[in-house]
Enzyme design. Structure first.
Site, PDB file in Angstrom:
ATOM      1  N   CYS A  28      12.600   9.380  10.449  1.00  0.00           N
ATOM      2  CA  CYS A  28      12.139   8.923  11.766  1.00  0.00           C
ATOM      3  C   CYS A  28      13.253   8.881  12.795  1.00  0.00           C
ATOM      4  O   CYS A  28      13.007   9.049  13.989  1.00  0.00           O
ATOM      5  CB  CYS A  28      11.451   7.567  11.642  1.00  0.00           C
ATOM      6  SG  CYS A  28      12.494   6.295  10.903  1.00  0.00           S
ATOM      7  N   THR A  58      -2.430   6.333  13.332  1.00  0.00           N
ATOM      8  CA  THR A  58      -2.823   5.358  12.319  1.00  0.00           C
ATOM      9  C   THR A  58      -2.556   3.943  12.800  1.00  0.00           C
ATOM     10  O   THR A  58      -3.338   3.022  12.526  1.00  0.00           O
ATOM     11  CB  THR A  58      -2.064   5.628  11.007  1.00  0.00           C
ATOM     12  OG1 THR A  58      -2.348   6.952  10.558  1.00  0.00           O
ATOM     13  CG2 THR A  58      -2.480   4.646   9.926  1.00  0.00           C
ATOM     14  N   LEU A 105      -6.896 -11.420  14.692  1.00  0.00           N
ATOM     15  CA  LEU A 105      -5.665 -11.691  15.437  1.00  0.00           C
ATOM     16  C   LEU A 105      -4.446 -11.686  14.523  1.00  0.00           C
ATOM     17  O   LEU A 105      -3.524 -12.493  14.673  1.00  0.00           O
ATOM     18  CB  LEU A 105      -5.774 -13.019  16.190  1.00  0.00           C
ATOM     19  CG  LEU A 105      -6.879 -13.108  17.240  1.00  0.00           C
ATOM     20  CD1 LEU A 105      -6.901 -14.495  17.875  1.00  0.00           C
ATOM     21  CD2 LEU A 105      -6.719 -12.037  18.296  1.00  0.00           C
ATOM     22  N   GLU A 146      -0.308   7.927  -0.059  1.00  0.00           N
ATOM     23  CA  GLU A 146      -1.047   8.815  -0.955  1.00  0.00           C
ATOM     24  C   GLU A 146      -0.245  10.065  -1.302  1.00  0.00           C
ATOM     25  O   GLU A 146      -0.360  10.604  -2.403  1.00  0.00           O
ATOM     26  CB  GLU A 146      -2.376   9.240  -0.315  1.00  0.00           C
ATOM     27  CG  GLU A 146      -3.337   8.103  -0.025  1.00  0.00           C
ATOM     28  CD  GLU A 146      -3.309   7.685   1.417  1.00  0.00           C
ATOM     29  OE1 GLU A 146      -4.391   7.638   2.041  1.00  0.00           O
ATOM     30  OE2 GLU A 146      -2.202   7.416   1.942  1.00  0.00           O
ATOM     31  N   LYS A 160       0.862  -1.174   0.000  1.00  0.00           N
ATOM     32  CA  LYS A 160       0.000   0.000   0.000  1.00  0.00           C
ATOM     33  C   LYS A 160       0.906   1.235   0.000  1.00  0.00           C
ATOM     34  O   LYS A 160       1.527   1.565   1.001  1.00  0.00           O
ATOM     35  CB  LYS A 160      -0.916  -0.018   1.219  1.00  0.00           C
ATOM     36  CG  LYS A 160      -1.989   1.083   1.207  1.00  0.00           C
ATOM     37  CD  LYS A 160      -1.454   2.354   1.825  1.00  0.00           C
ATOM     38  CE  LYS A 160      -2.465   3.483   1.750  1.00  0.00           C
ATOM     39  NZ  LYS A 160      -1.871   4.788   2.128  1.00  0.00           N
ATOM     40  N   PRO A 161       1.050   1.938  -1.155  1.00  0.00           N
ATOM     41  CA  PRO A 161       1.908   3.119  -1.224  1.00  0.00           C
ATOM     42  C   PRO A 161       1.290   4.291  -0.455  1.00  0.00           C
ATOM     43  O   PRO A 161       0.087   4.317  -0.183  1.00  0.00           O
ATOM     44  CB  PRO A 161       1.971   3.441  -2.724  1.00  0.00           C
ATOM     45  CG  PRO A 161       1.428   2.236  -3.424  1.00  0.00           C
ATOM     46  CD  PRO A 161       0.464   1.613  -2.465  1.00  0.00           C
ATOM     47  N   GLY A 221       8.047   6.042  14.272  1.00  0.00           N
ATOM     48  CA  GLY A 221       8.726   7.322  14.395  1.00  0.00           C
ATOM     49  C   GLY A 221       9.376   7.490  15.752  1.00  0.00           C
ATOM     50  O   GLY A 221       9.266   6.644  16.635  1.00  0.00           O
ATOM     51  N   SER A 265       2.406   6.904  11.571  1.00  0.00           N
ATOM     52  CA  SER A 265       2.098   7.591  12.820  1.00  0.00           C
ATOM     53  C   SER A 265       1.466   6.650  13.842  1.00  0.00           C
ATOM     54  O   SER A 265       0.862   5.627  13.489  1.00  0.00           O
ATOM     55  CB  SER A 265       1.142   8.752  12.565  1.00  0.00           C
ATOM     56  OG  SER A 265      -0.153   8.277  12.237  1.00  0.00           O
ATOM     57  N   GLY A 301       6.911   1.781  18.609  1.00  0.00           N
ATOM     58  CA  GLY A 301       6.451   0.543  18.009  1.00  0.00           C
ATOM     59  C   GLY A 301       7.212  -0.669  18.485  1.00  0.00           C
ATOM     60  O   GLY A 301       7.946  -0.632  19.477  1.00  0.00           O
TER      61      GLY A 301
END
Length: 475
Positions: free
Chosen positions: A281, A228, A240, A175, A172-173, A248, A225, A452
């Site tokens: 990042c 998101t 699951l 936008e 998924k590139p 970031g 982010s 993350g």
């Protein structure tokens, strides 16, 4: 330069239209716009189905065959460096002096590196009362969601290990910077990657939601982010589906009183302000300078930043291009103004939008930044470096660790023992000593806390896309 006229790759078919509406892409350097058709749930479903069908073929190939095809893809990426670089500059405003490395040379290295892992994924025999061994197996279909600040580089970080492990992917590139990812999909077919192994669907929130909640997606890898990421995790929870997140950072740069200030300032200025207009990042943009070197750091950093050439990203002399959008530029300048008005920061150089078309922000150095301010705690993602005073190592570590993010950190000191001691105390996924370090390819890269979880790069990067099966037989 010719922009791609098809926006999705599903199986072996290149599609121009989609059911997700349209998108007006704006060149951040010129304001020039172009229109793209977005994928909706129908296209996403077709892409996942194509990846599922191709999984048996791809995972069933001899590992040496996958290695060869990924090496061929690396070669095609390098051969297409001019086109990938031009698209990268058009879509994101990245200056040409950086574009080739970010859009072609670096991504090719990712694929070449992980190609070498394809035939080295061995299990182990476990000494027990029975005959027990392990087999590393691919998950299946991987959704790779990449950000605007280096889409093809990020595809290399995600798709290269996923494919080497035997998975198929749906990319998924972003936008805001879609074109280079679209070209990448075509290069996969040209390199001989079987149709359906790599699919590209340019989608907005609805299509992305359909992708991350799809029951036939076996793993998700996302860079972007935290906001998101929370939505992705909520959608993935229904099935699951395991997720890798790189969200970031807010990298602390500890400049000790015995540091080589010129070296430290050069690294900060280049990586935090110039390269990609600070939209990185791991940007070392939160400088924590000890009292003995504080004034020298501020003075020299401002001098370097103020001398950067800002302008047309197509010019070889340009060092700082635009940020990704006018909205982003306004947000960055707004954060600076808010800090100055509140008395929590002082502008030494820059701090404003530049005249003319495009989303240009002047290279900015802020001094006397309060360590508990928004500027010191929130990712700015622009050509802005903040400098705060710290008294000693203890305060520096406390301040560096005092934010939610924990992606990267930097330590500058001539005392190598001091450096390693500080590195051990820092809550961060990576620490670079007296330089910018190697966050990519050969070593694991990822965060802690709000930055993350999961790792990209090195052995850990491919292990993220492998599920270990244990087989036990009585003798």
């Amino acid at each position: 330069m010719n922009l791609p006229d098809t926006f999705h790759l599903i199986g072996g078919d290149a599609l121009k239209t989609g059911t997700g509406g349209s998108l007006e892409h704006v060149n951040p350097a010129t304001g020039e716009s172009s229109t793209l058709e977005l994928a909706g749930a129908d296209e996403v479903d077709a892409a996942v189905a194509a990846a599922r069908e191709a999984f048996g073929v791809w995972s069933g190939l001899a590992p040496m065959a996958r290695r060869y095809l990924l090496q061929q893809l690396a070669r095609r990426i390098n051969e297409s460096a001019a086109d990938l670089s031009a698209l990268s500059t058009y879509e994101s405003g990245m200056p040409v002096v950086y574009a080739a490395q970010m859009a072609a040379v670096g991504p090719a290295e990712w694929f070449d590196y992980y190609a070498g892992w394809a035939d080295k994924l061995n299990g182990e025999v476990i000494g027990a009362w029975d005959f027990n061994y392990t087999v590393p197996e691919p998950y299946g279909v991987v959704a790779a969601i990449v950000p605007f600040n280096g889409p093809v580089w990020e595809i290399g970080m995600k798709a290269a290990p996923a494919l080497a492990a035997g998975n198929t992917v749906v990319i998924k590139p972003p936008e805001l910077a879609p074109y280079s990812s679209i070209l990448f999909g075509r290069l996969c077919l040209e390199a001989g990657i079987p149709p359906g192994v790599v699919n590209v669907v340019l989608s907005g929130p609805d299509g992305t939601g359909a992708l991350v909640s799809h029951p036939d997606v076996d793993k998700i890898s996302f860079t972007g982010s935290a906001g998101t990421a929370r939505k992705i995790l909520a959608a993935a929870a229904a099935n699951l589906t395991p997720v890798v997140l790189e969200l970031g950072g807010k990298s602390g740069v500890l400049i000790c009183d015995d540091a080589d200030v010129d070296s430290a300032v050069g690294a900060v200025a280049q990586f935090a302000i110039a390269q990609n207009a600070g939209q990185i990042c791991t940007s070392p943009n939160r400088v924590l300078a000890q009292l003995g070197v504080y004034d020298e750091v501020v003075e020299k950093l401002a001098a370097v930043a103020g001398g950067f050439v800002v302008g047309d990203p197509l010019s070889e002399s340009t060092q700082v291009g635009p940020v990704i959008s006018v909205a982003s530029a306004d947000r960055i300048v707004g954060m600076v103004g808010e800090g100055v008005s509140a008395g929590t920061a002082r502008v030494v150089t820059g701090g404003s939008r530049l005249d003319g078309p495009g989303a240009f922000v002047a290279p900015t150095v802020l001094a006397d930044v309060a360590t508990d301010s928004r500027l010191a705690g929130e990712e700015i993602f622009g050509p802005v470096a903040t400098v705060s005073r710290v008294a000693d190592d203890d305060e520096a570590v406390a301040v560096a660790n005092g934010v939610d993010a924990g992606l990267a950190a930097y330590v500058f000191s001539r005392d190598i023992s001091r450096c390693h001691t500080l590195a051990k105390r820092l809550r961060s996924g990576s620490v670079s000593i007296n330089g910018l370090g190697n966050h990519m390819i050969y070593s694991p890269f990822g965060g802690k806390g709000a930055s993350g979880y999961g790792r990209e790069g090195g052995r850990a990067g491919i292990e993220e896309f492998l599920s270990v099966k244990s087989v036990s037989a009585q003798l």
